[in-house]
Design an enzyme around this catalytic site. Structure first.
Site, PDB file in Angstrom:
ATOM      1  N   HIS A 115      31.225  45.661  30.340  1.00  0.00           N
ATOM      2  CA  HIS A 115      31.212  46.688  29.294  1.00  0.00           C
ATOM      3  C   HIS A 115      30.395  46.215  28.092  1.00  0.00           C
ATOM      4  O   HIS A 115      29.597  46.968  27.537  1.00  0.00           O
ATOM      5  CB  HIS A 115      32.642  47.014  28.841  1.00  0.00           C
ATOM      6  N   HIS A 154      39.492  40.330  28.845  1.00  0.00           N
ATOM      7  CA  HIS A 154      38.382  39.391  28.671  1.00  0.00           C
ATOM      8  C   HIS A 154      38.711  38.381  27.591  1.00  0.00           C
ATOM      9  O   HIS A 154      39.486  38.654  26.673  1.00  0.00           O
ATOM     10  CB  HIS A 154      37.097  40.125  28.267  1.00  0.00           C
TER      11      HIS A 154
END
Length: 177
Positions: A115, A154
Protein backbone atom coordinates in the site's frame (compact mmCIF):
# COMPACT_ATOMS: atom_id res chain seq x y z
CA UNK A 1 22.83 -1.99 13.86
CA UNK A 2 21.98 -5.62 13.15
CA UNK A 3 18.67 -7.13 12.04
CA UNK A 4 17.63 -8.16 15.58
CA UNK A 5 18.15 -4.64 16.91
CA UNK A 6 16.15 -3.24 14.01
CA UNK A 7 13.37 -5.76 14.67
CA UNK A 8 13.26 -4.70 18.34
CA UNK A 9 13.03 -1.03 17.34
CA UNK A 10 10.27 -1.90 14.86
CA UNK A 11 8.29 -3.69 17.54
CA UNK A 12 8.82 -0.92 20.11
CA UNK A 13 7.60 1.74 17.68
CA UNK A 14 4.55 -0.33 16.75
CA UNK A 15 3.67 -0.96 20.38
CA UNK A 16 3.99 2.75 21.07
CA UNK A 17 1.53 3.42 18.24
CA UNK A 18 -0.95 0.75 19.31
CA UNK A 19 -0.93 0.58 23.10
CA UNK A 20 -3.20 3.47 23.98
CA UNK A 21 -6.85 3.79 24.93
CA UNK A 22 -7.81 5.29 21.55
CA UNK A 23 -6.44 2.45 19.42
CA UNK A 24 -9.91 1.21 18.35
CA UNK A 25 -11.19 4.58 17.01
CA UNK A 26 -7.78 5.22 15.43
CA UNK A 27 -7.93 1.78 13.80
CA UNK A 28 -11.34 2.58 12.28
CA UNK A 29 -10.00 5.79 10.76
CA UNK A 30 -6.83 3.99 9.67
CA UNK A 31 -8.89 1.34 7.92
CA UNK A 32 -10.68 4.04 5.89
CA UNK A 33 -7.39 5.72 4.97
CA UNK A 34 -5.78 2.39 4.11
CA UNK A 35 -8.65 1.52 1.77
CA UNK A 36 -7.87 4.58 -0.36
CA UNK A 37 -4.64 2.77 -1.22
CA UNK A 38 -6.29 -0.46 -2.37
CA UNK A 39 -5.84 0.42 -6.05
CA UNK A 40 -9.18 1.75 -7.23
CA UNK A 41 -8.16 5.37 -6.76
CA UNK A 42 -4.99 4.90 -8.83
CA UNK A 43 -6.92 3.53 -11.78
CA UNK A 44 -9.40 6.39 -11.49
CA UNK A 45 -6.64 9.03 -11.37
CA UNK A 46 -4.87 7.58 -14.41
CA UNK A 47 -8.13 7.37 -16.35
CA UNK A 48 -9.16 10.93 -15.41
CA UNK A 49 -5.75 12.31 -16.40
CA UNK A 50 -5.95 10.54 -19.72
CA UNK A 51 -9.53 11.73 -20.30
CA UNK A 52 -9.35 15.38 -19.30
CA UNK A 53 -5.93 16.32 -20.67
CA UNK A 54 -5.09 19.32 -18.45
CA UNK A 55 -1.51 18.93 -17.22
CA UNK A 56 -0.24 21.55 -14.78
CA UNK A 57 3.27 21.05 -16.11
CA UNK A 58 3.44 22.53 -19.64
CA UNK A 59 6.26 20.16 -20.61
CA UNK A 60 4.19 17.09 -19.77
CA UNK A 61 0.97 15.69 -21.08
CA UNK A 62 -1.70 13.77 -19.26
CA UNK A 63 -0.96 10.87 -21.54
CA UNK A 64 2.60 10.91 -20.17
CA UNK A 65 1.21 10.84 -16.62
CA UNK A 66 -0.96 7.85 -17.47
CA UNK A 67 1.82 6.07 -19.37
CA UNK A 68 4.28 6.74 -16.55
CA UNK A 69 1.75 5.43 -14.03
CA UNK A 70 1.11 2.25 -15.97
CA UNK A 71 4.83 1.68 -16.50
CA UNK A 72 5.56 2.42 -12.83
CA UNK A 73 3.01 -0.19 -11.76
CA UNK A 74 4.46 -2.65 -14.28
CA UNK A 75 7.88 -2.12 -12.67
CA UNK A 76 6.61 -2.02 -9.09
CA UNK A 77 4.44 -5.12 -8.97
CA UNK A 78 7.14 -7.69 -9.83
CA UNK A 79 9.69 -5.96 -7.60
CA UNK A 80 7.20 -5.82 -4.74
CA UNK A 81 6.34 -9.50 -5.18
CA UNK A 82 10.02 -10.47 -5.41
CA UNK A 83 10.92 -8.47 -2.27
CA UNK A 84 8.02 -9.95 -0.28
CA UNK A 85 9.02 -13.47 -1.24
CA UNK A 86 12.75 -12.93 -0.71
CA UNK A 87 12.50 -11.25 2.69
CA UNK A 88 9.59 -13.41 3.88
CA UNK A 89 9.17 -11.20 6.90
CA UNK A 90 6.11 -12.28 8.85
CA UNK A 91 3.43 -9.72 9.54
CA UNK A 92 3.27 -8.45 13.13
CA UNK A 93 0.54 -10.87 14.24
CA UNK A 94 1.04 -10.01 17.92
CA UNK A 95 0.23 -6.38 17.10
CA UNK A 96 -2.96 -7.01 15.16
CA UNK A 97 -4.34 -8.69 18.29
CA UNK A 98 -4.32 -5.27 19.96
CA UNK A 99 -6.95 -4.18 17.45
CA UNK A 100 -10.30 -5.93 17.55
CA UNK A 101 -11.38 -4.85 14.06
CA UNK A 102 -11.59 -7.73 11.63
CA UNK A 103 -8.80 -7.08 9.16
CA UNK A 104 -7.17 -9.75 7.05
CA UNK A 105 -4.16 -8.72 4.95
CA UNK A 106 -4.01 -10.06 1.41
CA UNK A 107 -0.79 -12.01 2.05
CA UNK A 108 1.29 -13.26 4.95
CA UNK A 109 4.47 -11.23 4.44
CA UNK A 110 5.01 -7.62 5.42
CA UNK A 111 8.23 -6.31 3.84
CA UNK A 112 7.72 -4.03 1.93
CA UNK A 113 4.31 -2.46 2.45
CA UNK A 114 2.56 -2.66 -0.93
CA UNK A 115 0.00 0.00 0.00
CA UNK A 116 2.80 2.39 0.91
CA UNK A 117 4.80 1.52 -2.20
CA UNK A 118 1.91 2.30 -4.52
CA UNK A 119 0.93 5.45 -2.62
CA UNK A 120 4.42 6.96 -2.73
CA UNK A 121 4.80 5.94 -6.34
CA UNK A 122 1.59 7.78 -7.23
CA UNK A 123 2.53 10.78 -5.06
CA UNK A 124 5.86 11.04 -6.88
CA UNK A 125 4.12 10.94 -10.26
CA UNK A 126 1.61 13.57 -9.13
CA UNK A 127 4.49 15.73 -7.93
CA UNK A 128 6.14 15.55 -11.33
CA UNK A 129 3.08 16.09 -13.50
CA UNK A 130 0.82 18.12 -11.20
CA UNK A 131 3.14 20.06 -8.85
CA UNK A 132 0.40 22.06 -7.09
CA UNK A 133 -1.00 18.77 -5.75
CA UNK A 134 2.33 17.27 -4.66
CA UNK A 135 2.14 18.22 -0.97
CA UNK A 136 -1.40 16.87 -0.71
CA UNK A 137 -0.40 13.63 -2.46
CA UNK A 138 2.67 13.25 -0.25
CA UNK A 139 0.63 13.74 2.93
CA UNK A 140 -1.92 11.21 1.67
CA UNK A 141 0.85 8.67 0.93
CA UNK A 142 2.33 9.23 4.39
CA UNK A 143 -1.08 8.68 5.98
CA UNK A 144 -1.49 5.42 4.09
CA UNK A 145 1.87 4.24 5.40
CA UNK A 146 0.99 5.29 8.94
CA UNK A 147 -2.41 3.63 8.67
CA UNK A 148 -0.74 0.31 7.87
CA UNK A 149 1.27 0.57 11.10
CA UNK A 150 -1.79 1.65 13.10
CA UNK A 151 -3.70 -1.37 11.77
CA UNK A 152 -0.95 -3.64 13.10
CA UNK A 153 -0.19 -5.19 9.70
CA UNK A 154 3.20 -3.54 9.07
CA UNK A 155 6.27 -2.40 10.92
CA UNK A 156 7.77 1.03 10.30
CA UNK A 157 10.66 -0.42 8.28
CA UNK A 158 8.11 -2.12 5.98
CA UNK A 159 6.57 1.29 5.36
CA UNK A 160 9.91 3.07 4.90
CA UNK A 161 11.15 0.48 2.40
CA UNK A 162 7.79 0.67 0.63
CA UNK A 163 8.12 4.46 0.31
CA UNK A 164 11.64 4.18 -1.11
CA UNK A 165 10.58 1.46 -3.54
CA UNK A 166 7.56 3.48 -4.70
CA UNK A 167 9.58 6.65 -5.29
CA UNK A 168 12.27 4.68 -7.15
CA UNK A 169 9.74 2.92 -9.41
CA UNK A 170 8.10 6.24 -10.28
CA UNK A 171 11.46 7.86 -11.06
CA UNK A 172 12.53 4.95 -13.28
CA UNK A 173 9.20 4.99 -15.13
CA UNK A 174 9.37 8.75 -15.70
CA UNK A 175 12.91 8.46 -17.03
CA UNK A 176 11.77 5.86 -19.57
CA UNK A 177 8.75 7.78 -20.90
Amino acid sequence: MNFQQLARLDLAFSLLCLQHKFNQPVAKISRCISRTGDGHLYALLLALAWWFGHAANPDATDAQFSKSGLLAFAIELPLYWLAKNCFKRRRPHELSQLITLTFTPSDKYSLPSGHTTAAFMMATLIGQFYPPFYLLALCWAGLIGLSRILLGVHFITDVLLGAVLGIACAKVAMSLI
